[in-house]
Write a protein that holds these residues in place. Structure first.
Motif, mmCIF file in Angstrom:
data_model
loop_
_atom_site.group_PDB
_atom_site.id
_atom_site.type_symbol
_atom_site.label_atom_id
_atom_site.label_comp_id
_atom_site.label_asym_id
_atom_site.label_seq_id
_atom_site.Cartn_x
_atom_site.Cartn_y
_atom_site.Cartn_z
ATOM 1 N N GLY A 138 -87.962 96.023 -4.341
ATOM 2 C CA GLY A 138 -89.407 96.174 -4.353
ATOM 3 C C GLY A 138 -90.032 96.212 -5.720
ATOM 4 O O GLY A 138 -91.256 96.326 -5.848
ATOM 5 N N LYS A 139 -89.220 96.131 -6.774
ATOM 6 C CA LYS A 139 -89.762 96.225 -8.122
ATOM 7 C C LYS A 139 -90.215 94.884 -8.693
ATOM 8 O O LYS A 139 -90.932 94.840 -9.687
ATOM 9 N N LEU A 140 -89.793 93.793 -8.083
ATOM 10 C CA LEU A 140 -90.140 92.467 -8.598
ATOM 11 C C LEU A 140 -90.784 91.608 -7.516
ATOM 12 O O LEU A 140 -90.500 91.769 -6.330
ATOM 13 N N LYS A 141 -91.648 90.685 -7.943
ATOM 14 C CA LYS A 141 -92.311 89.775 -7.014
ATOM 15 C C LYS A 141 -91.618 88.416 -7.026
ATOM 16 O O LYS A 141 -91.280 87.895 -8.086
ATOM 17 N N ILE A 142 -91.397 87.857 -5.838
ATOM 18 C CA ILE A 142 -90.926 86.476 -5.746
ATOM 19 C C ILE A 142 -92.128 85.561 -5.922
ATOM 20 O O ILE A 142 -93.142 85.707 -5.230
ATOM 21 N N ILE A 143 -92.010 84.624 -6.850
ATOM 22 C CA ILE A 143 -93.144 83.745 -7.150
ATOM 23 C C ILE A 143 -92.868 82.300 -6.735
ATOM 24 O O ILE A 143 -93.711 81.430 -6.936
ATOM 25 N N GLY A 144 -91.710 82.054 -6.157
ATOM 26 C CA GLY A 144 -91.383 80.703 -5.719
ATOM 27 C C GLY A 144 -89.903 80.581 -5.427
ATOM 28 O O GLY A 144 -89.175 81.570 -5.364
ATOM 29 N N LYS A 145 -89.461 79.359 -5.231
ATOM 30 C CA LYS A 145 -88.033 79.119 -5.012
ATOM 31 C C LYS A 145 -87.688 77.696 -5.396
ATOM 32 O O LYS A 145 -88.537 76.789 -5.359
ATOM 33 N N ASP A 146 -86.427 77.498 -5.776
ATOM 34 C CA ASP A 146 -85.914 76.162 -6.061
ATOM 35 C C ASP A 146 -85.611 75.436 -4.756
ATOM 36 O O ASP A 146 -85.620 76.038 -3.671
ATOM 37 N N SER A 147 -85.291 74.166 -4.858
ATOM 38 C CA SER A 147 -85.036 73.373 -3.654
ATOM 39 C C SER A 147 -83.837 73.860 -2.864
ATOM 40 O O SER A 147 -83.749 73.630 -1.652
ATOM 41 N N ASP A 148 -82.883 74.550 -3.511
ATOM 42 C CA ASP A 148 -81.729 75.084 -2.786
ATOM 43 C C ASP A 148 -81.927 76.550 -2.401
ATOM 44 O O ASP A 148 -80.967 77.262 -2.140
ATOM 45 N N LEU A 149 -83.200 76.983 -2.368
ATOM 46 C CA LEU A 149 -83.611 78.319 -1.924
ATOM 47 C C LEU A 149 -83.308 79.425 -2.935
ATOM 48 O O LEU A 149 -83.403 80.598 -2.596
#
Length: 282
Positions: free
Chosen positions: A70-81
């Motif tokens: 919970g301390k970091l935000k996911i801002i996206g992902k690469d094509s292999d997730l």
């Protein structure tokens, strides 16, 4: 050079040319904090804590760095997730290593060893391991890569399932990419890291291909269509375009695949076709 390069530092140079996947005969955002505070106060050290482990091989008790959820935000992902995070890369901390005997594993598989595997790890890793420092304030990418490589060596030595070796290769590919993307793409080290990453991707593809024919879903914690999606992206990167399209097709026509995976597959289908066209003019 190769994905096991650097293991001589830990006394395991004999695994430099080890085969990961053996081909088998077919018959056999932080709440309550203003953005300015977030930027000033949040350091990589602040998202980490020491978690205690007991080694299943040598019974030694040690600590390993873990990430506070919970301390970091996911801002996206690469094509292999591969998930992309704001500020820091928590993927560096997924490999757990006993500092005494060298037993290592991705967190998903830590401690899952049979009596036979314990004997093999103690014999072929523990007796030669030179030690590693777990008492660091944070891990560099080099620290993370070393631990992920040790986890891969362990999976080979204990003759783990193809899915475990493939998943460990996927996690190693992600930390290699993390370091590579911090460098100029024309840098010699960046080129070496890319070569190692692609070797991992090849093992991911081969390992999951073997796993599908011999293991029962969920495989590596993934359902059939998530796994096939990752395999399709690996096939694309390996320029196995026909196989990549076939795998994507099985996702798109399935009634059981989630809409989320189908949406990812549609995007991947476009990437496959674009890469195929680009390969024809190289």
């Amino acid at each position: 050079m190769g994905i096991f390069s650097g293991m001589e530092k830990y006394g395991l140079s004999k695994y430099e040319n080890a085969k990961v996947i053996e081909k088998k005969d077919k018959t056999s955002g932080i709440t309550g904090v203003q953005k300015s505070e977030y930027e000033v106060e949040l350091t990589e050290e602040a998202i980490l804590f020491d978690k205690k482990y007991k080694c299943p091989i040598c019974d030694f008790e040690f600590v390993s760095k873990c990430v506070r959820t919970g301390k970091l935000k996911i801002i996206g992902k690469d094509s292999d997730l591969r998930p992309l995070y704001d500020k820091f890369d928590p993927l560096k901390y997924d490999a757990i290593t006993c500092e005494k005997c060298g037993y290592s594993a991705i967190s998903k598989y830590y401690g899952k060893v049979s009596t036979r595997q314990i004997k093999s790890i103690a014999e072929y890793i523990g007796k030669e391991f030179k030690g590693i420092n777990n008492h660091l304030t944070k891990f560099t990418y080099e620290d993370a890569i070393a631990r992920h490589k040790l986890a891969l060596v362990t999976s080979v030595v204990k003759d783990a399932k193809d899915s475990e070796k493939a998943y460990t290769c996927l996690k190693l590919a992600w930390v290699l990419r993390g370091k590579r993307l911090c460098l100029d793409k024309n840098d010699a080290e960046a080129k070496r890291l890319l070569q190692d990453e692609m070797e991992c991707i090849s093992n991911v593809y081969e390992g999951f291909t073997a796993a599908i024919s011999s293991e029962v879903f969920p495989i590596a914690g993934m359902d059939e269509f998530t796994l096939k999606y990752i395999m399709a992206d690996c096939a694309r990167k390996l320029k196995k375009f026909e196989e990549a399209e076939r795998l994507v097709g099985t996702i798109l026509v399935s009634r059981n695949a989630s809409q989320r995976v189908k949406n990812e597959a549609l995007n991947l289908k476009d990437a496959i076709r674009n890469d195929y066209k680009a390969s024809r003019v190289e």
